[in-house]
Design a protein around this motif. Structure first.
Motif, PDB file in Angstrom:
ATOM      1  N   ILE A  77       3.340   8.920   3.739  1.00  0.00           N
ATOM      2  CA  ILE A  77       2.726   9.065   2.520  1.00  0.00           C
ATOM      3  C   ILE A  77       2.448  10.484   2.294  1.00  0.00           C
ATOM      4  O   ILE A  77       2.789  11.104   1.395  1.00  0.00           O
ATOM      5  N   GLN A  78       1.639  10.855   3.290  1.00  0.00           N
ATOM      6  CA  GLN A  78       1.597  12.640   3.187  1.00  0.00           C
ATOM      7  C   GLN A  78       2.854  13.429   3.064  1.00  0.00           C
ATOM      8  O   GLN A  78       2.877  14.244   2.175  1.00  0.00           O
ATOM      9  N   LYS A 100       3.949  13.196  -0.167  1.00  0.00           N
ATOM     10  CA  LYS A 100       3.434  13.754  -1.440  1.00  0.00           C
ATOM     11  C   LYS A 100       3.717  15.385  -1.406  1.00  0.00           C
ATOM     12  O   LYS A 100       3.391  16.000  -2.260  1.00  0.00           O
ATOM     13  N   ASP A 119       0.789   6.423   7.144  1.00  0.00           N
ATOM     14  CA  ASP A 119      -0.143   7.370   6.444  1.00  0.00           C
ATOM     15  C   ASP A 119       0.529   8.781   6.348  1.00  0.00           C
ATOM     16  O   ASP A 119       0.651   9.506   5.467  1.00  0.00           O
ATOM     17  N   ASP A 173       2.785   1.644  -3.374  1.00  0.00           N
ATOM     18  CA  ASP A 173       1.524   2.161  -4.595  1.00  0.00           C
ATOM     19  C   ASP A 173       1.652   3.510  -4.359  1.00  0.00           C
ATOM     20  O   ASP A 173       1.609   4.256  -5.140  1.00  0.00           O
ATOM     21  N   ALA A 174       1.310   3.950  -3.145  1.00  0.00           N
ATOM     22  CA  ALA A 174       0.912   5.549  -2.666  1.00  0.00           C
ATOM     23  C   ALA A 174       2.055   6.261  -3.461  1.00  0.00           C
ATOM     24  O   ALA A 174       2.004   7.350  -3.970  1.00  0.00           O
ATOM     25  N   ARG A 216       0.948  -1.219   0.113  1.00  0.00           N
ATOM     26  CA  ARG A 216      -0.158  -0.102   0.143  1.00  0.00           C
ATOM     27  C   ARG A 216       0.845   1.070   0.093  1.00  0.00           C
ATOM     28  O   ARG A 216       0.636   2.145  -0.607  1.00  0.00           O
ATOM     29  N   VAL A 217       1.871   1.436   0.932  1.00  0.00           N
ATOM     30  CA  VAL A 217       2.858   2.428   1.178  1.00  0.00           C
ATOM     31  C   VAL A 217       3.296   2.615  -0.337  1.00  0.00           C
ATOM     32  O   VAL A 217       3.600   3.581  -0.864  1.00  0.00           O
ATOM     33  N   ASP A 235       2.598   6.455  -7.161  1.00  0.00           N
ATOM     34  CA  ASP A 235       1.591   7.086  -7.731  1.00  0.00           C
ATOM     35  C   ASP A 235       1.686   8.776  -7.458  1.00  0.00           C
ATOM     36  O   ASP A 235       1.413   9.658  -8.271  1.00  0.00           O
ATOM     37  N   ALA A 236       2.447   9.094  -6.272  1.00  0.00           N
ATOM     38  CA  ALA A 236       2.904  10.490  -6.065  1.00  0.00           C
ATOM     39  C   ALA A 236       4.213  10.931  -6.880  1.00  0.00           C
ATOM     40  O   ALA A 236       4.533  11.986  -6.720  1.00  0.00           O
TER      41      ALA A 236
END
Length: 381
Positions: free
Chosen positions: A371-372, A375, A368, A310-311, A307-308, A314-315
């Motif tokens: 990830i932020q 981004k 989370d 992929d995120a 999940r991490v 995507d970023a």
């Protein structure tokens, strides 16, 4: 320099140190890099701090292991000299002869045994050579140089993989040990079985090939390395494993090697007596008895890892194939800056100056927040 000149130089050096009144270590220590453990997170107002710098298992051991540890009432007694009960349990679980297992203080302790037994300075005064990929586990050069051997680092590829062709080409008459780290720490990719089979076919049979798979439980690729098959087929292969990662027993320092008797007979000579504590042995055995629970927790971490990754992809981030319980951000000269920014978010990550940042997969909230950060992070010039 002949023997007389050498003795004279040693005498002069000793007189100099005696006059100075100082105790100095052997010169080789000045060439050792310093191992840098992952730092704890710094507090930040309103944020729960998370340590993502040491590849620890945030879930800890399974409940039955905690109960087993609590039941130990013999801490005033020495542990089993060679962790015989644990070796027996491992032999049954892995279907290998008990004589082929040697325990150590984590996989690093097991590796130290291998290097101490097979690499050092030869009778001619010339150091043996130990080949490994780089960047890889930062303890490798420390262990190799401490033993008096010469490390031969071979750069990983652009995507963080072992360059096995270049590593095979680096073998010389002085090569005694080759280290393969899969999945590679800190970059993440894992080796495939066939490529290791092909590699072993290029390596002389008198060279010890160590396959360090501290994170093997987390691997999810096609054709993963079957190290047990390789050690059965190749007497020069040594497999390293640990209970620190998947089993969540990092503080107890329990690891082991699997190798043929012609190797393990030498490892036992250099193994530290009572290296595995009673607590460590009891905990490891209990964890083996709860493998289904352990593997379930590992799968949860693998899903979170995906999940991490992929995120971040995507970023717009370049994240190499992650097969451990961590991801790698190849930030190069920006590694320190990113680690600083993470620290401001109460996240401790592991920066390797000039190369990148390794981030352990932690609690969901921590992931989370990472990830932020990714981004919004802007690289400084």
């Amino acid at each position: 320099m002949n023997i007389t000149d050498h003795d004279a130089a040693r005498t002069a050096d000793r007189l100099t140190r005696s006059v100075a009144g100082t105790v100095t270590p052997r010169p080789a220590l000045s060439l050792l890099p310093t191992y840098a453990a992952g730092k704890p997170p710094r507090p930040a107002e309103g944020l729960t701090p998370y340590k993502l710098s040491s590849n620890e298992n945030p879930l800890g051991p399974v409940p039955s292991v905690e109960r087993a540890i609590a039941s130990v009432d013999t801490v005033h007694r020495y542990p089993n000299p060679g962790a015989e009960q644990l070796r027996a349990a491992l032999a049954e679980t892995l279907d290998v002869p008990v004589e082929d297992i040697v325990t150590g203080t984590g996989s690093l302790g097991a590796l130290t045994q291998v290097i101490s037994a097979f690499a050092g300075t030869g009778p001619d005064g010339v150091p043996d050579e130990v080949i490994y990929a780089w960047r890889s586990f930062e303890a490798y050069p420390i262990v190799v140089r401490t033993a008096g051997a010469q490390d031969v680092p071979v750069p990983v590829t652009q995507d963080g993989r072992h360059d096995l062709e270049a590593m095979a080409a680096a073998v010389t008459d002085r090569t005694r040990v080759i280290l393969l780290c899969t999945p590679n720490n800190p970059t993440g990719p894992a080796l495939r079985h066939q490529e290791v089979v092909d590699f072993l076919g290029k390596v002389p049979r008198d060279v010890v090939v160590v396959i360090d798979e501290a994170y093997q439980e987390f691997v999810r690729i096609e054709d993963p390395v079957d190290t047990l098959a390789l050690y059965r087929e190749h007497p020069n292969v040594v497999v390293l494993r640990t209970f620190s990662k998947a089993h969540g027993l990092a503080a107890l320092r329990v690891g082991y090697s699997i190798a043929s008797p012609e190797v393990t007979q030498h490892l036992r000579k250099v193994a530290v007596p009572f290296g595995v504590s009673t607590l460590g042995e009891v905990a490891a055995i209990a964890s083996l008895e709860a493998l289904d629970e352990v593997n379930s927790r590992v799968q949860n971490l693998v899903q979170e890892r995906q999940r991490v990754r992929d995120a971040l992809i995507d970023a717009g981030w370049n994240v190499p194939d992650a097969q451990g319980n961590f991801i790698w951000l190849p930030l190069r000269d920006h590694a320190g800056d990113f680690a600083h920014e993470a620290g401001l978010q109460a996240l401790a990550v592991r920066a390797f100056d000039g190369d990148g940042v390794r981030v352990s997969i932690g609690e969901t909230e921590a992931n989370d927040r990472l990830i932020q950060l990714c981004k919004t992070y802007t690289r400084t010039s």
